[in-house]
Design an enzyme around this catalytic site. Sequence first.
Site, mmCIF file in Angstrom:
data_model
loop_
_atom_site.group_PDB
_atom_site.id
_atom_site.type_symbol
_atom_site.label_atom_id
_atom_site.label_comp_id
_atom_site.label_asym_id
_atom_site.label_seq_id
_atom_site.Cartn_x
_atom_site.Cartn_y
_atom_site.Cartn_z
ATOM 1 N N LYS A 116 -60.393 -59.070 4.566
ATOM 2 C CA LYS A 116 -60.712 -60.446 4.968
ATOM 3 C C LYS A 116 -59.518 -61.190 5.555
ATOM 4 O O LYS A 116 -59.679 -62.025 6.449
ATOM 5 C CB LYS A 116 -61.305 -61.207 3.785
ATOM 6 C CG LYS A 116 -62.670 -60.661 3.388
ATOM 7 C CD LYS A 116 -63.339 -61.517 2.349
ATOM 8 C CE LYS A 116 -64.707 -60.945 2.050
ATOM 9 N NZ LYS A 116 -65.577 -61.871 1.367
ATOM 10 N N GLU A 200 -59.096 -70.643 0.577
ATOM 11 C CA GLU A 200 -59.937 -71.241 1.610
ATOM 12 C C GLU A 200 -60.433 -72.577 1.108
ATOM 13 O O GLU A 200 -60.722 -72.703 -0.086
ATOM 14 C CB GLU A 200 -61.168 -70.338 1.758
ATOM 15 C CG GLU A 200 -61.485 -69.914 3.144
ATOM 16 C CD GLU A 200 -62.693 -68.972 3.146
ATOM 17 O OE1 GLU A 200 -62.548 -67.894 3.685
ATOM 18 O OE2 GLU A 200 -63.762 -69.337 2.597
ATOM 19 N N HIS A 235 -74.113 -66.014 -5.082
ATOM 20 C CA HIS A 235 -73.587 -65.741 -3.741
ATOM 21 C C HIS A 235 -74.264 -64.548 -3.068
ATOM 22 O O HIS A 235 -73.722 -63.963 -2.145
ATOM 23 C CB HIS A 235 -72.069 -65.512 -3.764
ATOM 24 C CG HIS A 235 -71.303 -66.677 -4.299
ATOM 25 N ND1 HIS A 235 -71.441 -67.944 -3.802
ATOM 26 C CD2 HIS A 235 -70.410 -66.761 -5.305
ATOM 27 C CE1 HIS A 235 -70.658 -68.762 -4.474
ATOM 28 N NE2 HIS A 235 -70.024 -68.066 -5.400
ATOM 29 N N ARG A 292 -72.179 -53.308 10.174
ATOM 30 C CA ARG A 292 -73.303 -52.394 9.884
ATOM 31 C C ARG A 292 -74.605 -53.150 10.078
ATOM 32 O O ARG A 292 -74.596 -54.346 10.382
ATOM 33 C CB ARG A 292 -73.205 -51.943 8.431
ATOM 34 C CG ARG A 292 -73.139 -53.156 7.493
ATOM 35 C CD ARG A 292 -73.338 -52.823 6.056
ATOM 36 N NE ARG A 292 -72.961 -53.919 5.189
ATOM 37 C CZ ARG A 292 -73.714 -54.945 4.860
ATOM 38 N NH1 ARG A 292 -74.930 -55.050 5.369
ATOM 39 N NH2 ARG A 292 -73.284 -55.898 4.062
HETATM 40 P P1 ADP Z 1 -68.903 -61.740 0.403
HETATM 41 O O1 ADP Z 1 -68.123 -60.900 1.350
HETATM 42 O O2 ADP Z 1 -68.590 -61.416 -1.027
HETATM 43 O O3 ADP Z 1 -70.366 -61.792 0.700
HETATM 44 P P2 ADP Z 1 -68.497 -64.292 1.714
HETATM 45 O O4 ADP Z 1 -67.156 -64.760 2.116
HETATM 46 O O5 ADP Z 1 -69.394 -63.760 2.782
HETATM 47 O O6 ADP Z 1 -68.327 -63.214 0.554
HETATM 48 O O7 ADP Z 1 -69.247 -65.466 0.939
HETATM 49 C C1 ADP Z 1 -70.471 -65.289 0.261
HETATM 50 C C2 ADP Z 1 -71.084 -66.641 -0.074
HETATM 51 O O8 ADP Z 1 -70.181 -67.431 -0.877
HETATM 52 C C3 ADP Z 1 -71.375 -67.520 1.127
HETATM 53 O O9 ADP Z 1 -72.614 -67.211 1.693
HETATM 54 C C4 ADP Z 1 -71.343 -68.908 0.499
HETATM 55 O O10 ADP Z 1 -72.541 -69.164 -0.204
HETATM 56 C C5 ADP Z 1 -70.236 -68.809 -0.522
HETATM 57 N N1 ADP Z 1 -68.927 -69.202 0.063
HETATM 58 C C6 ADP Z 1 -67.970 -68.388 0.542
HETATM 59 N N2 ADP Z 1 -66.907 -69.063 0.986
HETATM 60 C C7 ADP Z 1 -67.173 -70.374 0.805
HETATM 61 C C8 ADP Z 1 -66.450 -71.590 1.074
HETATM 62 N N3 ADP Z 1 -65.236 -71.585 1.626
HETATM 63 N N4 ADP Z 1 -67.045 -72.760 0.750
HETATM 64 C C9 ADP Z 1 -68.271 -72.779 0.176
HETATM 65 N N5 ADP Z 1 -69.000 -71.681 -0.108
HETATM 66 C C10 ADP Z 1 -68.466 -70.477 0.195
#
Ligand code: ADP
Length: 502
Positions: A116, A200, A235, A292
Amino acid sequence: MIKKILIANRGEIAVRIMRTCREMNITTVAVYSEIDRSSMHVRYADEAYCIGSPVASESYLVIDKIIEAAKKSGADAIHPGYGFLSENAAFSERCKKEGIIFIGPDAYAITTMGDKITARKTMIAAGVSVVPGTTESIVDEDKALEIVKEIGVPVMIKASAGGGGKGMRLVKRIEDVIPSLRAAKSEAKAAFGNDAVYIEKYIASPHHIEFQILADKHGTVVHLFERECSVQRRHQKVIEESPSCLLTPEVRYKMGAAAVAAAKAVNYHSAGTIEFIVDDNLNYYFLEMNTRLQVEHPVTERVVGVDLVKEQINIANNLPLSFKQEDLMQSGHSIQCRIYAEDTDKNFMPCPGTIQHVREPHGFGVRIDGYVFEGFEIPLYYDPLIAKLIVWGKTREETISRMRRALYEYKITGIKTSIKFLARIMDNPVFISGNYNTHFIENNKNELFAKIEQDELHMDIAAMVAFFDYHTTFKKQEICTKKCLEMNEWKAYGRSAGMNRL
Ligand code: ADP
C-alpha cells in the site's frame, strides 16, 4: 490462441470462469482439494486434478502443485479467480517462466499495487489524489505524531501489506497515536510478516466507490464505471451496486479518468479495480488497486453489458480491446447481494454445514453465481460465500423491488444464511433513500439485526469467530482449522450446559 484453461480456484468463481470458457469453446481444467472432490467446479470442468489436503496452504495456495496440474493437463493458460494466488506476484512470474499464460497482470503491477505504501507513492507520482497522510513506512514516532497533529485526528493506521479489511486501526485521540502505532506494527509483523505501517486521515462519512478498468497489452485502458460498495461489515463488502447514488456525472467522469491514470501508471493489463474513498462533499481519494477480478464484478457486467472474464481471456491472447471508452455506458441499475453461510445475528459467525434443500430465484433480471446443491456440505476451510445474487432493473427503485422478490424466492435449508438479513436491508428506508455510507450497518443495527440476548457464551463465540476470520485472511489455515474444531467443542459444551440455541 488459448485452448485450455486451468482455473486455480474453487467455489462460485471457478464455475463462473468456466461458464465463459464454455461459451468461448475453451476446455477447462479444475484443481481441487480432497474435501472438494464432489464440488460443483469439479463436476463442471472437462478435467480435474486433486492437489492435496483441504487446508489451502497445502493445496490451492501451492504454486508447484498448480503448475504441475497445468503441465499434466496441457493447459496453456491459468486463471486465478480472486483470493488464493490471484494477487501473488511470484505466481504470475512462475507461470511466465513455465510458458503458461497467466490471465492477469504482470508481477510488476501486482507487487507495486500489493504494497500500500508503494501504491500510494506511485499514485502521487501519477497525479492521482490519495488520502492525506504519510508516504513512507513509519520509523520515527515523533515525526509521525507531528503529521497526525497536522492532519488532525481521527486517523487510520494501516499495514502496508494489509488487505481484506484487516490490518487497520482507527485512532481518535492524539495521546493514543504512539501506543497504537507500536501495537499496529507488531500486529502487522505477526500477521503479514512485514511491520511497515502508515497513517491516513480518517474520512468522515466515507463512501467506498470503486472503478472497474480493462487494459489491453497495446496501451489502451478504459474504465467501466463505478460500483458503490459502502454496505460493509467489519470493512468487508455485503452489498454492491452500480451506478452509485452519490456521484454526479462530473465527478464520475473525473474519477474514471483517475482510475485510468492509476492503471497506466503501472503498465497494467487485464481487468482491475481502483478503489476510492469518497466523502459527502464528493472529494475522492485513491485507497488501493485490486489487481484481479473482484467478487462484485457482475454488477458492472450487468449495467455495462461486458463479460469481464471474456475480456480478460482476449487480453491474455494479446487481442486489442474491441471497444473504446466512448462506446461504454451504464444502462439501468444493478445490485448484488452476497449470500453467506453465516449467522448474521451472531456477529456474522460462519455456519458451514450440509445444504438440505435449495431453491434459487429465477425470472426477469435475475442472475445467480453460485455453486451449491442439495446434499453439498460447505467446507469450513474456505470463505463461506454460497452464492451471489445479482439483479438488474431500469431504475434503482425497480432493482430494489426485484431484489426483494428474488430474496423472497431464495430458500436454503440445513444451514443459516444471510438471506433474511439482506431482505431487511432492502426494506430499510436509509438504504432505499440511497443516502448511506460505510457506517450503514452499524448505524441501523437495531432494525437490521434480530434482538437477541447477549450472554457470556455468545460473546466468547463471537470473539472466537473474529479470531477465525483473522486467521483465514492471514492464510494461517492450520490454526484456523484447529480453532474451528475447538469451536465445535465449544458448541457441544454450550449444548450440554443447556444453552442449545447455539
Ligand atoms: P483493505 O485492503 O483491507 O480492503 P482498504 O484500504 O481498501 O483496506 O479499506 C477497506 C475499508 O475500510 C474501506 O472500504 C472503508 O470502509 C474503510 N476505510 C479505509 N480507509 C479509510 C479512511 N482513511 N477513512 C475512513 N474509512 C476508511
